[in-house]
Design an enzyme around this catalytic site. Structure first.
Site, PDB file in Angstrom:
ATOM      1  N   TYR A   4       3.405  -3.422  19.217  1.00 47.47           N
ATOM      2  CA  TYR A   4       4.634  -2.986  19.276  1.00 47.47           C
ATOM      3  C   TYR A   4       4.546  -1.550  19.856  1.00 47.47           C
ATOM      4  CZ  TYR A   4       9.361  -1.020  18.074  1.00 47.47           C
ATOM      5  OH  TYR A   4      10.543  -0.535  18.288  1.00 47.47           O
ATOM      6  N   GLU A  28      12.099  -0.620  24.177  1.00 47.77           N
ATOM      7  CA  GLU A  28      11.102  -1.274  23.302  1.00 47.77           C
ATOM      8  C   GLU A  28      10.223  -2.670  23.873  1.00 47.77           C
ATOM      9  OE1 GLU A  28      12.358  -2.373  18.980  1.00 47.77           O
ATOM     10  OE2 GLU A  28      12.374  -4.256  19.977  1.00 47.77           O
TER      11      GLU A  28
END
Ligand code: GDP
Ligand code: MN
Length: 379
Positions: A101, A189
């Site tokens: 992530y 993101e």
């Protein structure tokens, strides 16, 4: 403004971040053609502006153009969290060995952007954050100095990234920061940033949110706005000059003033309920606005009770009451409505509502308690 995955990834690519080869399709046939051009094995990915598409069946691997066509046809007929899928991204499938992530957002308390990384990326990142927060590494970025190499190194070490990938990781991190900064984003993101079987990094999923107040500086981005898949009610609300944000609870709220709306949501929570929306009808709202607002609230099938909380100042309670009655005439809702009207022309307003089925309350606390109770009884 939320960007689609494919839009976000194109912005990433402009900043040197590696993304899979791919193209958007709106029909199964197109999906088949794109898959053929990409060599067969592809992922078919629904382009909707919500998270958790994978879990909702909106992301599927296809081993051949034919299969891509079948899967695309299924996904294009899906609704994910209420949103119809009108486009699919066909990406060359990646051989994934692990998922990282990587994200940048604003940390308001720190008054700085924060860079977040975790070795446990992928579809369960929220669970990781809740259960094992130590697996998530955060580094604040000084907005003037920008992201520094030593910070990126600390992140790479923090997520135990193998040394061979540090140079790629550095490039991607700088790219993500530039994409965030140059586009006035509030979120950039990559989840997951994958390590491929041949040991490279690849941004398989992307998400960006652009600050609406900065959109005037990014006309090219605004042109890509997809009204089609934005929450319909939010568009309708904009038309009438209402500020409406849909939430997950079951008590619809109609309030005048953003502060009062926040307080109303808080007090609903305090008494054990959950607001279905934030709605500010603004100052000086008239019948038409009130009627539009009530209609928008009642269209949400999650709503089990409505709390109308009006503090009359410039807004006149009698006009609000007229608006409510007008909307009720048209919709005839079968759920309880609790009204608290105080301030300018409150007597006239209350008198108008006396003949209706609505319950009135004298205080906000009473109104909130009544609506929480009413919503529970409706279940
Ligand atoms: P999200 O569910 O909306 O976050 O969609 P993602 O694009 O992140 O996809 C969800 C999951 O599907 C990823 O975490 C991967 O595990 C998997 N996935 C996505 N793209 C590929 C791919 O090209 N190959 C493989 N094997 N899996 C993929
Ligand atoms: Mn994802």
């Amino acid at each position: 403004m939320k960007l689609h995955e494919y839009q976000s990834k194109l912005l990433f690519a402009e900043h040197g971040i590696p993304i899979p080869e791919g193209k958007v399709a709106t029909t199964p046939k197109e999906a088949k053609e794109i898959s053929k051009a990409l060599g067969g094995r592809v992922v078919v990915k629904s382009q909707v502006l919500v998270g958790g598409r994978g879990k909702a069946g909106g992301i599927k691997l296809a081993n051949s153009p034919k299969e891509a066509e079948t899967i695309a046809s299924k996904i294009l007929s899906l609704k994910i969290k209420g949103l119809p899928v009108r486009k699919v991204l066909i990406d060359k499938a990646a051989d994934i060995t692990s998922e990282i992530y990587l994200g940048i957002t604003n940390d308001r308390a720190a008054r700085k952007p924060v860079f977040i990384a975790s070795a446990a990326g992928g579809i369960d990142i929220e669970k990781v954050a809740a259960k094992t927060p130590e697996k998530i590494i955060k580094i604040h970025i000084d907005p003037i100095l920008g992201l520094q190499n030593y910070q990126i190194l600390n992140l790479a070490i923090g997520i135990e990234l193998t040394r061979e990938l540090w140079i790629e990781f550095n490039k991607i991190s700088h790219g993500l920061w530039q994409a965030f900064k140059n586009n006035d984003a509030t979120l950039a993101e990559i989840n997951p940033l994958v390590i491929t079987a041949d040991n490279h990094l690849l941004a398989v999923d992307g998400k960006m949110v652009i600050d609406d107040n900065a959109l005037f500086r990014h006309q090219d981005i605004e042109e890509g706005r997809d009204l089609d898949v934005e929450v319909e009610a939010e568009i309708k609300a904009k038309e009438y000059g209402l500020t409406y944000i849909k939430l997950d609870g079951e008590i619809g709220c109609m309030v005048n003033g953003a502060g009062l709306a926040m307080a109303t949501m808080d007090i609903i929570k305090h008494f054990g309920g959950a607001p279905a929306n934030f709605l500010d009808i603004g100052g000086g709202a008239d019948e038409e606005k009130v009627a539009a607002a009530l209609k928008i609230i009642l269209k949400d099938t999650n709503v089990k009770a409505v709390l109308i909380n009006i503090f009359g100042g410039i807004t006149r309670c009698d006009l609000v009451a007229k608006g409510i009655l007008e909307a009720l005439n048209e919709i005839e809702p079968d759920i309880p409505i609790i009204v608290r009207l105080v301030g300018t022309n409150e007597k006239e307003g209350r008198a108008l509502l006396n003949d209706s089925d609505m319950e009135t309350a004298k205080s906000l606390a009473e109104a909130a308690q009544k609506s929480v109770l009413a919503a529970k009884e409706e279940h």
